[in-house]
Design a protein around this motif. Structure first.
Motif, PDB file in Angstrom:
ATOM      1  N   GLY A 139      -9.181   9.068  -3.599  1.00 41.20           N
ATOM      2  CA  GLY A 139      -7.941   9.546  -2.997  1.00 41.20           C
ATOM      3  C   GLY A 139      -7.601   8.777  -1.727  1.00 41.20           C
ATOM      4  N   GLN A 140      -8.626   8.413  -0.959  1.00 42.92           N
ATOM      5  CA  GLN A 140      -8.388   7.611   0.245  1.00 42.92           C
ATOM      6  C   GLN A 140      -7.855   6.227  -0.124  1.00 42.92           C
ATOM      7  OE1 GLN A 140     -11.817   7.540   2.917  1.00 42.92           O
ATOM      8  NE2 GLN A 140     -12.415   9.593   2.271  1.00 42.92           N
ATOM      9  N   LEU A 141      -8.431   5.620  -1.162  1.00 42.66           N
ATOM     10  CA  LEU A 141      -7.952   4.316  -1.610  1.00 42.66           C
ATOM     11  C   LEU A 141      -6.516   4.417  -2.121  1.00 42.66           C
ATOM     12  CD1 LEU A 141      -8.473   1.327  -2.315  1.00 42.66           C
ATOM     13  CD2 LEU A 141      -9.340   2.105  -4.537  1.00 42.66           C
ATOM     14  N   ALA A 142      -6.221   5.446  -2.888  1.00 41.41           N
ATOM     15  CA  ALA A 142      -4.872   5.625  -3.421  1.00 41.41           C
ATOM     16  C   ALA A 142      -3.846   5.766  -2.303  1.00 41.41           C
ATOM     17  CB  ALA A 142      -4.829   6.840  -4.346  1.00 41.41           C
ATOM     18  N   HIS A 143      -4.236   6.421  -1.227  1.00 40.19           N
ATOM     19  CA  HIS A 143      -3.324   6.571  -0.075  1.00 40.19           C
ATOM     20  C   HIS A 143      -2.963   5.201   0.505  1.00 40.19           C
ATOM     21  CE1 HIS A 143      -1.477   8.301   3.488  1.00 40.19           C
ATOM     22  NE2 HIS A 143      -2.266   7.545   4.245  1.00 40.19           N
ATOM     23  N   LEU A 144      -3.943   4.319   0.604  1.00 38.34           N
ATOM     24  CA  LEU A 144      -3.658   2.970   1.110  1.00 38.34           C
ATOM     25  C   LEU A 144      -2.755   2.203   0.152  1.00 38.34           C
ATOM     26  CD1 LEU A 144      -7.176   1.872   2.444  1.00 38.34           C
ATOM     27  CD2 LEU A 144      -5.257   2.804   3.744  1.00 38.34           C
ATOM     28  N   LEU A 145      -2.989   2.377  -1.143  1.00 38.65           N
ATOM     29  CA  LEU A 145      -2.125   1.721  -2.131  1.00 38.65           C
ATOM     30  C   LEU A 145      -0.700   2.250  -2.046  1.00 38.65           C
ATOM     31  CD1 LEU A 145      -4.496   1.614  -5.251  1.00 38.65           C
ATOM     32  CD2 LEU A 145      -4.049  -0.195  -3.589  1.00 38.65           C
ATOM     33  N   ASP A 146      -0.556   3.548  -1.807  1.00 37.74           N
ATOM     34  CA  ASP A 146       0.777   4.130  -1.629  1.00 37.74           C
ATOM     35  C   ASP A 146       1.484   3.498  -0.428  1.00 37.74           C
ATOM     36  OD1 ASP A 146       0.434   5.821  -3.801  1.00 37.74           O
ATOM     37  OD2 ASP A 146      -0.257   7.513  -2.577  1.00 37.74           O
ATOM     38  N   GLU A 147       0.729   3.290   0.639  1.00 39.57           N
ATOM     39  CA  GLU A 147       1.318   2.659   1.825  1.00 39.57           C
ATOM     40  C   GLU A 147       1.753   1.227   1.534  1.00 39.57           C
ATOM     41  OE1 GLU A 147      -1.018   5.049   5.430  1.00 39.57           O
ATOM     42  OE2 GLU A 147      -1.581   2.992   4.938  1.00 39.57           O
ATOM     43  N   LEU A 148       0.916   0.481   0.813  1.00 33.92           N
ATOM     44  CA  LEU A 148       1.280  -0.885   0.452  1.00 33.92           C
ATOM     45  C   LEU A 148       2.504  -0.901  -0.441  1.00 33.92           C
ATOM     46  CD1 LEU A 148      -2.171  -2.597  -0.294  1.00 33.92           C
ATOM     47  CD2 LEU A 148      -0.603  -3.096   1.591  1.00 33.92           C
ATOM     48  N   ASN A 149       2.586   0.037  -1.349  1.00 34.33           N
ATOM     49  CA  ASN A 149       3.729   0.106  -2.256  1.00 34.33           C
ATOM     50  C   ASN A 149       5.017   0.409  -1.494  1.00 34.33           C
ATOM     51  OD1 ASN A 149       4.721   0.069  -5.045  1.00 34.33           O
ATOM     52  ND2 ASN A 149       5.120   2.259  -4.739  1.00 34.33           N
ATOM     53  N   ALA A 150       4.910   1.314  -0.523  1.00 33.60           N
ATOM     54  CA  ALA A 150       6.086   1.643   0.295  1.00 33.60           C
ATOM     55  C   ALA A 150       6.545   0.434   1.105  1.00 33.60           C
ATOM     56  CB  ALA A 150       5.770   2.816   1.222  1.00 33.60           C
ATOM     57  N   GLU A 151       5.576  -0.321   1.626  1.00 31.21           N
ATOM     58  CA  GLU A 151       5.915  -1.531   2.370  1.00 31.21           C
ATOM     59  C   GLU A 151       6.560  -2.568   1.469  1.00 31.21           C
ATOM     60  OE1 GLU A 151       2.267  -2.779   4.085  1.00 31.21           O
ATOM     61  OE2 GLU A 151       2.053  -1.002   5.348  1.00 31.21           O
ATOM     62  N   LYS A 152       6.104  -2.670   0.223  1.00 30.08           N
ATOM     63  CA  LYS A 152       6.670  -3.621  -0.728  1.00 30.08           C
ATOM     64  C   LYS A 152       8.121  -3.259  -1.041  1.00 30.08           C
ATOM     65  CE  LYS A 152       6.595  -7.059  -3.634  1.00 30.08           C
ATOM     66  NZ  LYS A 152       6.433  -8.453  -3.189  1.00 30.08           N
ATOM     67  N   VAL A 153       8.376  -1.969  -1.213  1.00 28.35           N
ATOM     68  CA  VAL A 153       9.731  -1.506  -1.518  1.00 28.35           C
ATOM     69  C   VAL A 153      10.677  -1.827  -0.369  1.00 28.35           C
ATOM     70  CG1 VAL A 153      11.161   0.521  -1.912  1.00 28.35           C
ATOM     71  CG2 VAL A 153       8.974   0.291  -3.105  1.00 28.35           C
ATOM     72  N   LYS A 154      10.207  -1.594   0.864  1.00 27.48           N
ATOM     73  CA  LYS A 154      11.033  -1.876   2.032  1.00 27.48           C
ATOM     74  C   LYS A 154      11.326  -3.373   2.135  1.00 27.48           C
ATOM     75  CE  LYS A 154       9.372   2.028   4.812  1.00 27.48           C
ATOM     76  NZ  LYS A 154       8.629   2.422   6.027  1.00 27.48           N
ATOM     77  N   ALA A 155      10.292  -4.201   1.853  1.00 28.55           N
ATOM     78  CA  ALA A 155      10.473  -5.640   1.934  1.00 28.55           C
ATOM     79  C   ALA A 155      11.524  -6.122   0.950  1.00 28.55           C
ATOM     80  CB  ALA A 155       9.140  -6.336   1.677  1.00 28.55           C
ATOM     81  N   ILE A 162       3.180  -6.576 -11.622  1.00 29.11           N
ATOM     82  CA  ILE A 162       2.281  -5.926 -10.661  1.00 29.11           C
ATOM     83  C   ILE A 162       2.527  -6.495  -9.271  1.00 29.11           C
ATOM     84  CG2 ILE A 162      -0.142  -5.595 -10.003  1.00 29.11           C
ATOM     85  CD1 ILE A 162      -0.833  -5.688 -12.987  1.00 29.11           C
ATOM     86  N   ASN A 163       2.642  -5.605  -8.301  1.00 28.92           N
ATOM     87  CA  ASN A 163       2.952  -6.024  -6.929  1.00 28.92           C
ATOM     88  C   ASN A 163       1.792  -5.876  -5.956  1.00 28.92           C
ATOM     89  OD1 ASN A 163       5.726  -6.624  -7.498  1.00 28.92           O
ATOM     90  ND2 ASN A 163       6.140  -4.415  -7.502  1.00 28.92           N
ATOM     91  N   ILE A 164       0.721  -5.199  -6.406  1.00 30.26           N
ATOM     92  CA  ILE A 164      -0.397  -4.918  -5.498  1.00 30.26           C
ATOM     93  C   ILE A 164      -1.700  -5.317  -6.171  1.00 30.26           C
ATOM     94  CG2 ILE A 164      -1.667  -3.127  -4.250  1.00 30.26           C
ATOM     95  CD1 ILE A 164       0.964  -1.603  -4.005  1.00 30.26           C
TER      96      ILE A 164
END
Length: 437
Positions: A421-437, A137-139
């Motif tokens: 859905g708003q919370l999931a959007h923030l999690l999606d953003e965190l996941n995208a940032e994790k992938v980039k990192a 788990i990353n988030i």
């Protein structure tokens, strides 16, 4: 499906808005592509429990429960309370305490920083670390109060490199009941340092109100995600026949800061001025009621009107909202109370029952009432307006053949699914940032 770990002290069978917030997020997160894992406490100290909520835990949610080590067991033995009970804010914790309670308050205020649930942290950290490593788990999400939970998230981020969202249901250092605690200057400074460190370290911060967003804005960029209502919890139809008595209901705990003299005075005056009002009104209290409020009811000769159910399961509480003729909503009369909303306000609105709101007229809750096209919030000291709203509602009740209900305009924006859905959007953003990192 992506995975997210949630650390929350309050979880079924505990009850209350803090439980509902993440129980509902977990219910709907899988629909947005996120599988929740929950780390919580095995035998926590709660003001009330609701065993019926256990059946609402979604099957797909893996729940890990841990030990804890808290001071409430000792305190309760000294004061003769039930072993696993805990206070609701400062319910029945006024300044006129016996020496044991005064000493306990001082210890609570100055030796358990930021709060008395911090004894859970070492157990929760160990369990969270194991789940993170096993499930890759990353988030993670931490939610407070208790705000000591955020210190677990901070440590997990520092040691494991996970992305971290910190969720605030209430203020931290400025939470209203801190005013009643005998906190030293050193305690206040230490608590503020911890608050600052969490706000500056978390990758994302969510809050439940615009006022709380403003409070934290100098240290982070919070996102507002309201509490809300779940349509599944409001599946009751209003009574076909109106109540035999005009029922003014408060659903939820009533604390010392909600003991509004002008309200009781207004009810007393209406009772004395209008014989029909006194004979046909019922005050219904569903939840824990502070002893000081009970004394006020007696002082103003309102006890004969009052019906106190105490704590009931959540679905019974929402039914009480649906079947009332008017709902009483009182913001605690404390400093910075313009930030307070409370979770039940959205269920109040979704019940479509008229609301008598008492509190700061420029606060966050007042704005939500305006946006929902409900009666405007009444100031604590405005006895005349309190009387007016009560009398108008009572008169409509007398004249109508069926209970009055507001329309359903604009309710969808407060639905639990939409907020998830708003919370999931923030999690999606965190996941995208994790992938980039």
């Amino acid at each position: 499906m992506q995975k997210v770990l949630i650390l929350t002290y309050y979880w079924p069978p505990a009850s209350g808005p803090g439980v509902q917030r993440f129980l509902k997020f977990c219910k709907y997160l899988p629909e947005f592509g996120w599988k929740p894992y929950v780390v919580t406490v095995e035998n926590g100290t709660y003001s009330s429990v609701d065993e019926t909520l256990l059946k609402d835990i979604p099957e797909q949610v893996q729940v890990i429960k841990t030990r804890t080590n808290e001071p409430f067991g000792i305190y309760n033995r000294l004061t003769g309370k039930e072993k696993k009970s805990g206070t609701v804010g400062m319910l029945n914790m006024d300044s006129g305490q016996n020496p044991i309670k005064q000493m306990s308050l001082y210890a609570r205020a100055n030796y358990f920083i930021p709060d008395a649930r911090k004894g859970w942290n070492r157990y929760a950290y160990k369990a969270a670390k194991a789940v993170i490593e096993k499930e890759n788990i990353n988030i993670i999400i931490t939610t407070g109060p208790p705000h000591s939970t955020h210190l677990i998230g901070k440590r997990l981020k520092e040691n494991l490199g996970v992305r971290w969202l910190a969720d605030f249901r209430d203020p931290w250092t400025n939470i209203f009941y801190n005013e009643a605690l005998p906190r030293t200057l050193n305690t206040q400074k230490k608590d503020k340092t911890l608050e600052d460190s969490v706000l500056k370290s978390a990758d994302k911060v969510t809050v439940v109100s615009d006022g709380l967003k403003d409070e934290f804005a100098d240290r982070t960029e919070p996102t507002v995600i309201y509490n809300g209502f779940d349509v599944d919890d409001l599946a009751y139809q209003p009574w076909e026949d109106k109540n035999r008595k005009f029922t003014l209901s408060h659903v939820g705990n009533l604390m010392p800061g909600q003991n509004i003299e002008e309200l009781w005075q207004a009810l007393k005056e209406l009772k004395d001025e209008y014989e029909e009002f006194g004979a046909q009104i019922k005050l219904s209290f569903t939840g824990n009621v502070d002893d000081g409020i009970l004394a006020s009811l007696d002082k103003y000769d309102l006890t004969d009107m009052a019906h106190i159910d105490g704590y009931v399961p959540h679905l019974e509480a929402t039914k009480a909202m649906m079947t009332a003729d008017m709902l009483l909503f009182v913001i605690p009369d404390t400093k910075r109370n313009e930030l307070i909303i409370t979770g039940k306000l959205f269920e109040y609105i979704a019940s479509r029952t008229p609301i008598l709101g008492i509190g700061p007229t420029d606060g966050n809750a007042a704005q939500i009432l305006r946006n929902a096209h409900r009666n405007p919030m009444v100031d604590f000291s405005d006895k005349a307006d309190i009387k007016k709203q009560l009398l108008v509602a009572f008169t409509k009740w007398q004249e109508a053949d069926a209970p009055f209900k507001h329309d359903e305009k604009d309710l969808e924006k407060f639905s639990r699914k939409g907020l998830t859905g708003q919370l999931a959007h923030l999690l999606d953003e965190l996941n995208a940032e994790k992938v980039k990192a």
